[in-house]
Design a protein around this motif. Structure first.
Motif, mmCIF file in Angstrom:
data_model
loop_
_atom_site.group_PDB
_atom_site.id
_atom_site.type_symbol
_atom_site.label_atom_id
_atom_site.label_comp_id
_atom_site.label_asym_id
_atom_site.label_seq_id
_atom_site.Cartn_x
_atom_site.Cartn_y
_atom_site.Cartn_z
ATOM 1 N N CYS A 198 0.846 -1.110 0.007
ATOM 2 C CA CYS A 198 0.089 0.089 0.068
ATOM 3 C C CYS A 198 0.818 1.338 -0.109
ATOM 4 C CB CYS A 198 -0.671 -0.193 1.249
ATOM 5 S SG CYS A 198 -1.595 1.607 1.796
ATOM 6 N N TRP B 133 -0.017 4.247 0.591
ATOM 7 C CA TRP B 133 -0.189 4.979 1.775
ATOM 8 C C TRP B 133 0.564 4.703 2.904
ATOM 9 C CZ3 TRP B 133 -1.615 9.907 1.144
ATOM 10 C CH2 TRP B 133 -2.503 10.214 -0.085
ATOM 11 N N CYS B 134 0.490 3.413 3.066
ATOM 12 C CA CYS B 134 1.297 2.673 4.174
ATOM 13 C C CYS B 134 2.680 3.163 4.130
ATOM 14 C CB CYS B 134 1.201 1.091 4.168
ATOM 15 S SG CYS B 134 -0.611 0.487 4.655
ATOM 16 N N MET C 16 -4.298 -6.856 1.684
ATOM 17 C CA MET C 16 -5.073 -6.074 0.754
ATOM 18 C C MET C 16 -5.067 -6.753 -0.609
ATOM 19 S SD MET C 16 -4.030 -2.031 -0.142
ATOM 20 C CE MET C 16 -2.785 -2.270 -1.348
ATOM 21 N N ILE D 77 -2.876 3.565 -9.262
ATOM 22 C CA ILE D 77 -1.469 3.662 -8.482
ATOM 23 C C ILE D 77 -0.624 4.755 -8.674
ATOM 24 C CG2 ILE D 77 0.522 2.263 -8.110
ATOM 25 C CD1 ILE D 77 -0.827 -0.254 -8.612
ATOM 26 N N SER E 96 0.218 -8.986 -1.437
ATOM 27 C CA SER E 96 0.270 -8.739 0.078
ATOM 28 C C SER E 96 0.321 -9.655 0.796
ATOM 29 C CB SER E 96 -1.102 -7.839 0.545
ATOM 30 O OG SER E 96 -1.049 -6.519 -0.310
ATOM 31 N N GLN F 151 9.498 -2.453 1.482
ATOM 32 C CA GLN F 151 8.894 -1.001 0.765
ATOM 33 C C GLN F 151 10.190 -0.470 -0.081
ATOM 34 O OE1 GLN F 151 7.594 1.100 4.249
ATOM 35 N NE2 GLN F 151 5.597 0.455 4.069
ATOM 36 N N PHE G 273 -6.012 1.328 4.775
ATOM 37 C CA PHE G 273 -4.741 0.836 5.131
ATOM 38 C C PHE G 273 -3.808 2.171 4.897
ATOM 39 C CE2 PHE G 273 -6.608 -2.892 3.400
ATOM 40 C CZ PHE G 273 -6.327 -3.839 4.402
#
Length: 198
Positions: free
Chosen positions: A2, A4-5, A30, A44, A77, A102, A162
């Motif tokens: 994600c 935003w995570c 997710m 995205i 995920s 990440q 999330f």
């Protein structure tokens, strides 16, 4: 997986560094492993632009080329959640693994649905290969249960999306308004201190 995570990681680092807080991560599952269609790729890229502007998160050229290109793009995920759970259980390095994943995904454009790549990240964090492989095989059998448990907790607490950040204190849950502090870690520290009653 994600964006935003990823953008919220500096805020979570503040929580991780606070000696009063025990950081517990709950994988939400997710995106079960699948190829991402063209329309979602566009979504995205648009979201990434907003995330970068709001949070200061950096998205690497290889990652951007991968998302905007025409080669199959697999996001999973579940595999990444498995790696984070295992890293936490065997070495207490779940958050370090999250950040490594990440970086591999959003900066280097690596295929983090590939268990071999996730294993290399674990080795880079100091994990032995044999122990890692054994733990992955064992934990994989209960991964669906772990993710279902997270989703049930989200339903119970009536939260969604999330990331969701909460503090549990004296058997009470408080939802943290992290989105108001993207890019503002000092204000976030003060906010957390108030939430803790410090």
């Amino acid at each position: 997986m994600c964006g935003w995570c990823y953008g919220a990681t500096p805020l979570i680092e503040v929580l991780q560094a606070n000696p009063v807080i025990e950081l517990v991560m709950h994988p939400g599952g997710m995106i079960p492993g699948r190829a991402i269609e063209e329309s979602f790729r566009r979504h995205i890229l648009q979201a990434d632009s907003r995330i970068a502007a709001m949070t200061g998160a950096k998205f690497g050229e290889r990652y951007q080329a991968k998302v905007s290109g025409h080669e199959p793009l697999i996001l999973d995920s579940y595999q990444t959640a498995l790696a984070v759970v295992v890293a936490q259980e065997i070495a207490g390095k779940g958050f370090a693994m999250l950040k490594a994943i990440q970086s591999a995904h959003f900066i280097d454009g690596k295929d983090t649905s590939d268990l071999a790549i996730l294993q290399q990240l674990a080795v880079d964090l100091g994990q032995g290969e044999a122990e890692w492989e054994k733990a992955i095989a064992k934990t994989k059998l209960r991964l669906t249960e772990i993710i279902s448990s997270s989703q049930a907790l989200m339903q119970k607490l009536q939260v969604r999306g999330f990331p969701t950040l909460l503090i549990e204190k004296t058997n009470q849950w408080v939802t943290l308004d992290h989105a108001a502090f993207y890019g503002h870690q000092t204000g976030w520290r003060d906010y957390i201190a108030k939430a803790l009653g410090a």
